[in-house]
Design a protein around this motif. Sequence first.
Motif, mmCIF file in Angstrom:
data_model
loop_
_atom_site.group_PDB
_atom_site.id
_atom_site.type_symbol
_atom_site.label_atom_id
_atom_site.label_comp_id
_atom_site.label_asym_id
_atom_site.label_seq_id
_atom_site.Cartn_x
_atom_site.Cartn_y
_atom_site.Cartn_z
ATOM 1 N N PHE A 1 -16.697 -22.241 3.187
ATOM 2 C CA PHE A 1 -16.410 -22.377 1.766
ATOM 3 C C PHE A 1 -15.344 -21.381 1.294
ATOM 4 N N PHE A 2 -14.643 -20.738 2.245
ATOM 5 C CA PHE A 2 -13.539 -19.859 1.887
ATOM 6 C C PHE A 2 -12.283 -20.700 1.599
ATOM 7 N N PRO A 3 -11.444 -20.289 0.677
ATOM 8 C CA PRO A 3 -10.177 -21.004 0.450
ATOM 9 C C PRO A 3 -9.255 -20.832 1.659
ATOM 10 N N HIS A 4 -8.471 -21.860 1.972
ATOM 11 C CA HIS A 4 -7.640 -21.814 3.174
ATOM 12 C C HIS A 4 -6.258 -22.435 2.950
ATOM 13 N N GLN A 5 -5.687 -22.154 1.799
ATOM 14 C CA GLN A 5 -4.309 -22.562 1.584
ATOM 15 C C GLN A 5 -3.375 -21.700 2.434
ATOM 16 N N ILE B 1 -12.566 -9.880 4.116
ATOM 17 C CA ILE B 1 -11.145 -10.215 4.259
ATOM 18 C C ILE B 1 -10.829 -10.584 5.702
ATOM 19 N N LEU B 2 -11.428 -9.886 6.660
ATOM 20 C CA LEU B 2 -11.224 -10.244 8.069
ATOM 21 C C LEU B 2 -11.750 -11.642 8.363
ATOM 22 N N LEU B 3 -12.921 -11.988 7.796
ATOM 23 C CA LEU B 3 -13.439 -13.344 7.976
ATOM 24 C C LEU B 3 -12.533 -14.374 7.317
ATOM 25 N N TRP B 4 -11.989 -14.025 6.163
ATOM 26 C CA TRP B 4 -11.056 -14.927 5.478
ATOM 27 C C TRP B 4 -9.819 -15.153 6.342
#
Length: 1163
Positions: free
Chosen positions: A135-139, A176-179
Amino acid sequence: MEEKMEMEESSSSLSTLREGEEDDEHDSKERVLQRYFLQEWKLVKSLLDGIVSARRVSDLSAVHKIRSIMDKYQEQGQLIEPYLESIVSPLMDIVRSRTMELGATSDEILEVIKPISIIIYSLVTVCGYKSVIKFFPHQVSDLELAVSLLEKCHNTNAATSLRQESTGEMETKCIILLWLSILVLIPFDISSVDTSIANSNYAGRDEPPPLVVRILEFCKDYLSNAGPMRTISGLLLSRLLTRPDMSKAFTSFIDWTHKILSSAEDNIIDHFRLLGAVEALAAIFKSGSTYVLLNVVPVLWNDASVLIKSRTAARSSLLRKYLVKLTQRIALTCLPHRSATWRYMGRSKTLESLHVTRECNQLNDSVNINSCGDSEETSCLEEEDMDVPDIIEDIIELLLSGLRDTDTVVRWSAAKGIGRVTSRLTYSLSDEVLSSVLELFSPGEGDGSWHGGCLALAELARRGLLLPISLPKVVPVIIKALHYDIRRGPHSVGSHVRDAAAYVCWAFGRAYYYGDMKTVLEQMAPHLLTVACYDREVNCRRAAAAAFQENVGRQGNFPHGIDIINTADYFALSSRANSYLHVAVSIAQYDGYLYQFVDELLNSKICHWDKGLRELAATALSSLVKFEPEYFANVVLEKLVPCTLSSDLCMRHGATLAIGEVVLALHRHNYVISTDKQKVTAGVVPAIEKARLYRGKGGEIMRSAVSRFIECISQAQVSLTEKIKRSLLDTLNENLKHPNCHIQALCSAYLLSTENKGATDIVSRYLEQLTDPNVAARRGSALALGVLPFEFLAKEWKSLLTKLCSSCEIEDNPEDRDAEARKNAVKGLVSVCETLTEAGESSAFLCGEDGHALFLFIRTEVMSSLFKALDDYSTDNRGDVGSWEPTFSYPRFVELLQVTCYSKYVVSGLVISIGGLQDSLRKASVSALFDYLQRTVTEGHSDSRVFSLSVDILWVLQKYRRCDRVIIPTLKNYLLRQLKYILPHFSHFEDYRDSFQPKDIVEHGGSDSRILCWCFGFSLYRVERNKGLLKVILWNCNTWIYCFTFRPCQPKGILSPPDFSGTPISKIRKSAAEQVYLVLLENGDLIDEDKLNEATEIITETCWEADIEEAKQRRLQLCEMANLGTAQISKATEKESKKVVEKRLESADENASYSSLVGSAGF
């Protein structure tokens, strides 16, 4: 007309809403989960809405509340997963949007992101990162944004790691690392989205883009971290470096890790960096392509093989675990991706096909397995062409050595590696691997090898790599592992091996069909149930029971399987005594288990190193006698008798106990032992004494066993010669003088013959020993006199009681004083009185002059001695040893509660003992009091006796009203326990708030409910003077739910003591409101149905901890809804307010203040 239409619309919408709420069957899984499983979802949703609307965390307490709620689901993270999208998506949108607005370099952005990261990271710890990052944004545009944000966090270092965790910096870096681990998967060349290339000297394909270089530097730094950032950095590197456009970056990272692995030092920082490098390489080999990884295999394998043999690896189990994981993934990279055609095809995974195609699958599977032998040679020849690299043999050898490792985590990783690598091999090679695993179970191997071997076999079975034709050589090994227990000094090892062996049996049940498991299950079932019933460790008992349950449930058609599962359930096996004495007995009635159980007890448990387990095993063995007495009389006794002279102390102690218990059990089941067997049994003690086994180490243990043995054969009426009788009596007399109190207690349990021959000599001997200078002799003789039969006591009862009474008194000579002897004298005195009075009822003893004199002596002399014993406050280096005597006096004195002239003083003594500082005395007095209360209910005298006790309690409260040591335990124990016996019709509470005279309550009717109300009023009055009573009142509030939910009562009872909801103590108001709410939910008829919703809303929406005036107004509204008169309540409220004002005015007087201080101190 319009009003009618509106009413119809509202009613239709309400019905639709109710239908929607109740339609759980047709709703989606996510909606049903959201509705029921996260109980605090409304609170979490409201807190999240506040964060989203403010676009930041305004109150840090909201973060702590959400985190505390999530932590409760640590072991059931799947219950949170339906809510993840509703939680994660809006929070990550705030992180993204606020970073774009404020800029990644601003100082304010970290203050916004840190609290949000704490919430998201708590979800990661509960549900796992794989569920959260979806559910993290991935643009694509977010890649540079996230890198800049990580750079800002990286450059802002906290002073300490503790501060790092408390302020959210560690959580922020992890999130942030997971993102970034999601963003680096963009399907474009990273150099095409790196805007920093225009401002740098980027050389194109010859070097990584600047954005990648920045990420690599951060990750290399975090690989030396000891926290979760190390693992997440490895995940990020595995996804970044395995991209097709990252060949240069991959090569440079491998060179960097090669330097670290080849130059390992003992420095702590270097050690953590080494751990991070190996973990990152293992993650890369998990997700990388074979074409890219094969080029670096020789270098990394050489480094790993050297490192795992180094001293650095020998000191770090975590490093060995990572190295084992890396080497197995190197092997998988070298082997072709293929599914073994010879693999056993297990049962269907779906429930639909499991029922429909069960017989067909079994038939097909049996055909396949039967034909395996015919086609095995052909299949192996076809697979001989497979090219297996030489490195594979070395890796398998390393994994097999990992199964012998001293740490469980390494063995577990090696076992999974064996399973994964074997799934890529041919049948012939896999059979060689199986043979190597079975070599781990040789007698020369240690417990670690057995444990690792069991884990490896379980993995092979789960993956279908252990064919049924191999089960005949595997099952005997597993059966040995189920009973693995190696003695090492004063303890043994092997519980982990037995647990792992049960896991193998569990895996068998899930992997194979019934046709292949029928014979195996018949072999394993008795051993599994033996471990489930008789293992020393609870985890092994439960593991074996779970394995048996799994096999019965999946294999089916097992005789009495369901009945056994219901008997040996999770909770029944939690108690070792219950497992030995009840569960095992229930299972032994079925065919095929009795002899297995008996063999286990004889061969393993009777000679166990744990003394308590040997005693329990002897009792357990006797409990099985009823199923086949002849077998126990002829076979079991024959095996046990020679063991009583064994050189092993544990064996001879357990055998002696077991013979006595078995003989006694045979007698109780009316089985007559043959004369020869009785002679052999009677000669056990003389043989032990002839071998001088009382001497040296273990002499005390053997004395206790012999004493219990004599007791058992005496009760079993074993035929004894006069010589042996005298010998046994001499043995007991000698043991009575032993300083060990447990040996004395066992000796005193010996029941002598009822013949009068020699009775006078026996009694005279014990009476003389009451004044013996030897303390142990005095202790033992007092116990022995207490168990003598009536015939021995009747003639010399007066001198005997006189001697015991004098022995209860404190000795004049300080050197002769012994609290243990006085305690035993009290115990013996009471036992002798009971024996004379109870046994004398069936004879003419009590009818004559002796009976009258006996009761007179008991009333004057015996009671006087017992009263003096209550005043024994002697102390020595063991503490308050004088309290040992009152401990044995309480159960007798509590019976005086039935006598009115003594009851108040007995209650006073009990209450003061309950409030004492010594735990043993407190437990004894509490137990005596509530055992008495329980008996009154059982005997049907609850109303009168409980009322009398209540009046006595009030007298104690009045007498000691300034002594908190008496008041607090009285209220706590009385109010919490007494409600079980009293029907609470609480009414007119205000009338008794200020009444402190018991006579007033009795004159008003003296109902139990009024007495209880007086206690509530007294406790509320005292809590204003002593905050220590606050917890008592809170406990009292919690008892209301019991009173009004499970007992019939008047409706006004729920609000009759509304002083709770109007008291100045906020915690009491809140607790009382919660209990009233629960009562209303359980009893809907207390308030009219049309007012029930409004009443519950008042209770839930009112802040009972806030303004007291608001609480009183809300209370009046509830009283009106319950149709209670409010005039009296309002009057009481005004009266209370005046008291508060007067109290405040009086507090201005210094003398009054000082006097109140003195009064509150109890003077």
